[in-house]
Structure formats: C-alpha cells, structure tokens
Enzyme design. Structure first.
Site, PDB file in Angstrom:
ATOM      1  N   GLY A  12       0.819  -1.223   0.000  1.00  0.00           N
ATOM      2  CA  GLY A  12       0.000   0.000   0.000  1.00  0.00           C
ATOM      3  C   GLY A  12       0.845   1.262   0.000  1.00  0.00           C
ATOM      4  O   GLY A  12       0.515   2.237   0.681  1.00  0.00           O
ATOM      5  N   ALA A  13       1.915   1.256  -0.812  1.00  0.00           N
ATOM      6  CA  ALA A  13       2.897   2.354  -0.741  1.00  0.00           C
ATOM      7  C   ALA A  13       2.692   3.437  -1.801  1.00  0.00           C
ATOM      8  O   ALA A  13       3.541   4.305  -1.967  1.00  0.00           O
ATOM      9  CB  ALA A  13       4.314   1.781  -0.830  1.00  0.00           C
ATOM     10  N   ASP A  63      -2.727  -7.232  -5.157  1.00  0.00           N
ATOM     11  CA  ASP A  63      -3.681  -7.118  -4.055  1.00  0.00           C
ATOM     12  C   ASP A  63      -3.091  -7.884  -2.865  1.00  0.00           C
ATOM     13  O   ASP A  63      -2.949  -9.109  -2.920  1.00  0.00           O
ATOM     14  CB  ASP A  63      -5.021  -7.727  -4.500  1.00  0.00           C
ATOM     15  CG  ASP A  63      -6.056  -7.734  -3.388  1.00  0.00           C
ATOM     16  OD1 ASP A  63      -5.711  -7.440  -2.230  1.00  0.00           O
ATOM     17  OD2 ASP A  63      -7.228  -8.060  -3.690  1.00  0.00           O
ATOM     18  N   ASN A  90       1.266  -2.402   5.456  1.00  0.00           N
ATOM     19  CA  ASN A  90       0.637  -1.078   5.604  1.00  0.00           C
ATOM     20  C   ASN A  90      -0.708  -0.974   4.881  1.00  0.00           C
ATOM     21  O   ASN A  90      -1.542  -0.156   5.259  1.00  0.00           O
ATOM     22  CB  ASN A  90       1.611  -0.020   5.060  1.00  0.00           C
ATOM     23  CG  ASN A  90       0.928   1.309   4.833  1.00  0.00           C
ATOM     24  OD1 ASN A  90       0.680   2.079   5.761  1.00  0.00           O
ATOM     25  ND2 ASN A  90       0.583   1.594   3.569  1.00  0.00           N
ATOM     26  N   SER A 143      -3.846   1.001  14.156  1.00  0.00           N
ATOM     27  CA  SER A 143      -4.506   2.316  14.186  1.00  0.00           C
ATOM     28  C   SER A 143      -4.803   2.729  15.619  1.00  0.00           C
ATOM     29  O   SER A 143      -5.022   1.885  16.501  1.00  0.00           O
ATOM     30  CB  SER A 143      -5.830   2.264  13.406  1.00  0.00           C
ATOM     31  OG  SER A 143      -6.605   3.417  13.674  1.00  0.00           O
ATOM     32  N   TYR A 156     -13.876  -1.499  11.059  1.00  0.00           N
ATOM     33  CA  TYR A 156     -12.494  -1.013  10.964  1.00  0.00           C
ATOM     34  C   TYR A 156     -11.749  -1.181  12.298  1.00  0.00           C
ATOM     35  O   TYR A 156     -10.636  -1.741  12.325  1.00  0.00           O
ATOM     36  CB  TYR A 156     -12.502   0.457  10.539  1.00  0.00           C
ATOM     37  CG  TYR A 156     -11.135   1.077  10.369  1.00  0.00           C
ATOM     38  CD1 TYR A 156     -10.423   0.933   9.180  1.00  0.00           C
ATOM     39  CD2 TYR A 156     -10.536   1.810  11.396  1.00  0.00           C
ATOM     40  CE1 TYR A 156      -9.159   1.515   9.016  1.00  0.00           C
ATOM     41  CE2 TYR A 156      -9.277   2.384  11.246  1.00  0.00           C
ATOM     42  CZ  TYR A 156      -8.595   2.235  10.048  1.00  0.00           C
ATOM     43  OH  TYR A 156      -7.349   2.793   9.902  1.00  0.00           O
ATOM     44  N   LYS A 160      -8.252  -3.427  13.309  1.00  0.00           N
ATOM     45  CA  LYS A 160      -6.985  -2.821  13.709  1.00  0.00           C
ATOM     46  C   LYS A 160      -6.530  -3.287  15.087  1.00  0.00           C
ATOM     47  O   LYS A 160      -5.333  -3.445  15.326  1.00  0.00           O
ATOM     48  CB  LYS A 160      -7.103  -1.292  13.656  1.00  0.00           C
ATOM     49  CG  LYS A 160      -7.227  -0.757  12.231  1.00  0.00           C
ATOM     50  CD  LYS A 160      -6.000  -1.130  11.409  1.00  0.00           C
ATOM     51  CE  LYS A 160      -5.912  -0.401  10.094  1.00  0.00           C
ATOM     52  NZ  LYS A 160      -4.653  -0.672   9.374  1.00  0.00           N
ATOM     53  N   ILE A 189      -2.972  11.000  10.885  1.00  0.00           N
ATOM     54  CA  ILE A 189      -1.837  11.304  10.006  1.00  0.00           C
ATOM     55  C   ILE A 189      -2.402  11.896   8.712  1.00  0.00           C
ATOM     56  O   ILE A 189      -3.399  11.375   8.168  1.00  0.00           O
ATOM     57  CB  ILE A 189      -1.023  10.018   9.692  1.00  0.00           C
ATOM     58  CG1 ILE A 189      -0.645   9.264  10.981  1.00  0.00           C
ATOM     59  CG2 ILE A 189       0.218  10.373   8.868  1.00  0.00           C
ATOM     60  CD1 ILE A 189       0.215  10.007  11.981  1.00  0.00           C
TER      61      ILE A 189
END
Ligand code: NAD
Length: 251
Positions: A12-13, A63, A90, A143, A156, A160, A189
């Site tokens: 996920g960069a 993916d 990430n 998170s 979510y 996490k 962030i």
C-alpha cells in the site's frame, strides 16, 4: 544509516503512510519494493525518486489480500531484488458505516484488507525467510482506533485491534526463528485517507483537541518509527504495539 544493505517491501505504498515509510527507508539506506493494488504514474515516480538516491526500487502491483498475487509478488521481488529483510504490512482501507447498516460485504472488504492481508503477506514472507535461514523484521500498521472509538467503525476498529494480537502471536512463533514482529498504531496522520477530516472546519478542531501535540502527524513521522523498529537498533524489541499519535491515547 539505520537500514543500509537491507531490502524492504512496503504494501500500500502508492500514497500516504506507505509512501512515507518507503521514502524514509530509502533515506536510511534500504532498497525498496513499492507495492500497491493501484499502481500509476505516482508509484513510478516514487520508485524513480528512490533510485535517484542511489537505492534500488521496483514497483509491483498486487492485491495484498489475494494469496496468488501475494505469492507471485514475493517470487518476483526475491528474484529481481534478492532476499527481503523487512516487510511492512501497511495496506489498509477505512469506510464509515453505522453498525445497524453494515453489510457482510462491507465487513469483509475492510477486515480482509486490514487484517487478513497482514496475516497472509507475513506467512508467505516468513516461509521464505525461514526456508533461507535468514533474519528479518515485520512492521504492521494498526490504528489509534485499536484504543479509541470513532463513529461508524465497528468493522475497521476491530480489524486494527486484531492487528495487535496478530503481531504478538506471529512474534511468539517467529522470533525464535529470527524474525521480529512489531506494530505501529498511527494517530491522525495527514494522508488521502484523512483528507476529509483535515478539510472539515467542524471535525478537525474536535480531533486536534484530543491530541497533546495539537496537530496531525506526517507520514514521514510514521516512517521514522518504522525504520527504527525494522532496524538492528530494535533487535530486542518484538511483539510490541506502539502508539505514534502525538499523545492521543496518552491524554
Ligand atoms: P491511504 O488510503 O492514503 O493509502 C492506503 C494505500 O493502500 C492506497 O494506496 C491503497 O491503494 C492501498 N491499498 C488498499 N488496499 C490494498 C490492497 N488490498 N493491496 C495493496 N494495496 C492496497 O491510507 P493511509 O492513511 O496512508 O493509511 C495507511 C495505513 O495506515 C492503513 O492501514 C490505515 O488503516 C492506517 N492508518 C492510517 C491513519 C491515518 O490517519 N492516515 C491512522 C491510523 C491508521
């Protein structure tokens, strides 16, 4: 440099925190494999900028929650770049849906990316590292929502918090084999994911009031902590989850 001669793969960069981690790792001396489910000009630009710093970099579109794609990503990364020393899990997605309206599909989409992809990438990575009798480090991205309730995150937030349990359990099995596993829980962030919060004149002051530092963090500030956890300086740190949140949980 903390990561000289290391090879890292960041999922996920393409943007946000993952991009910040990739940039920090390159600045600390690592060669970087840039992964994302969506690759475009921006991922090519990131790899170019890493190469301009004298490091090696390739982009692999995959993916991170699909076993076949993950297997072939590591196959290609290993053969083009060499044995990988660092994996950063990430890749993540966030949606906001009230609990009573949440569907099976929405639950699956979020937990599959946020939790299962970390488990899957770690397993494929660790099998290779252990098979080659090498040492390595994994950094998972959790998170603040592992510890704080925000509305509409009943899918979510558990995904996490579970990343923390995943971190401890993979660490317990893999540290004796030479692979340390740690987790960062970022606070607010500034990334495309949080753009809507940063631009909200109502919500932003409410969130910032809960943060001791009084501001949002930057992706490079997560990158700095990820570089430490991935480096030999953290050789006695494993199974830990660290809040990097400007003092949100600590307030
Ligand atoms: P972002 O949406 O800006 O970037 C996430 C990237 O992950 C995107 O490029 C996306 O294409 C990629 N991605 C999504 N699913 C993928 C998949 N299946 N395989 C590969 N790539 C995939 O988000 P961000 O803010 O940079 O967040 C990065 C991570 O940090 C996420 O796990 C997120 O949950 C977590 N996080 C972010 C914040 C924040 O305030 N930004 C706070 C806490 C945790």
């Amino acid at each position: 440099m903390k990561l000289a001669k290391k090879i890292a793969l960041v999922t996920g960069a393409a943007q946000g925190i993952g991009k910040g981690i990739a940039e920090t790792f390159a600045a600390e001396g690592a060669d970087v494999i840039v992964n994302d489910i969506r690759c475009s000009e921006s991922t090519d630009k990131l790899a170019d900028s890493i190469r301009r710093q004298g490091r090696r970099s390739i982009v692999i579109q995959a993916d991170a929650s699909n076993r076949e794609q993950v297997e072939s990503m590591f196959e290609r990364a290993w053969s083009e770049m060499g044995p990988i020393d660092i994996l950063v899990n990430n890749a993540g997605v966030e949606t906001i849906v009230p609990f009573l309206e949440l569907t099976d599909e929405q639950w699956f989409a979020v937990t599959n990316t946020n939790l299962r992809s970390g488990w899957l990438c770690s397993q494929v990575f660790c099998r290779r590292v252990v098979g080659a009798r090498r040492q390595a480090a994994i950094v998972n991205i959790g998170s603040i929502q592992a510890a704080r309730v925000l509305p509409g995150r009943t899918h979510y937030a558990p995904s996490k918090l579970a990343v923390e349990a995943l971190t401890r359990n993979v660490s317990a099995e893999m540290t004796p084999l030479g692979i340390r596993v740690n987790c960062i829980h970022p606070g607010l962030i500034e990334t495309p994911m949080t753009d809507w919060v940063m631009k909200s004149p109502e919500l932003l002051p409410q969130v910032l009031a809960q943060i001791s530092a009084g501001r949002a963090g930057q992706p490079l500030e997560i990158g700095a902590v990820a570089a430490f956890l991935a480096s030999d300086e953290a050789r006695y740190v494993t199974g830990q989850s660290l809040y990097v949140d400007g003092g949100w949980v600590g307030k």
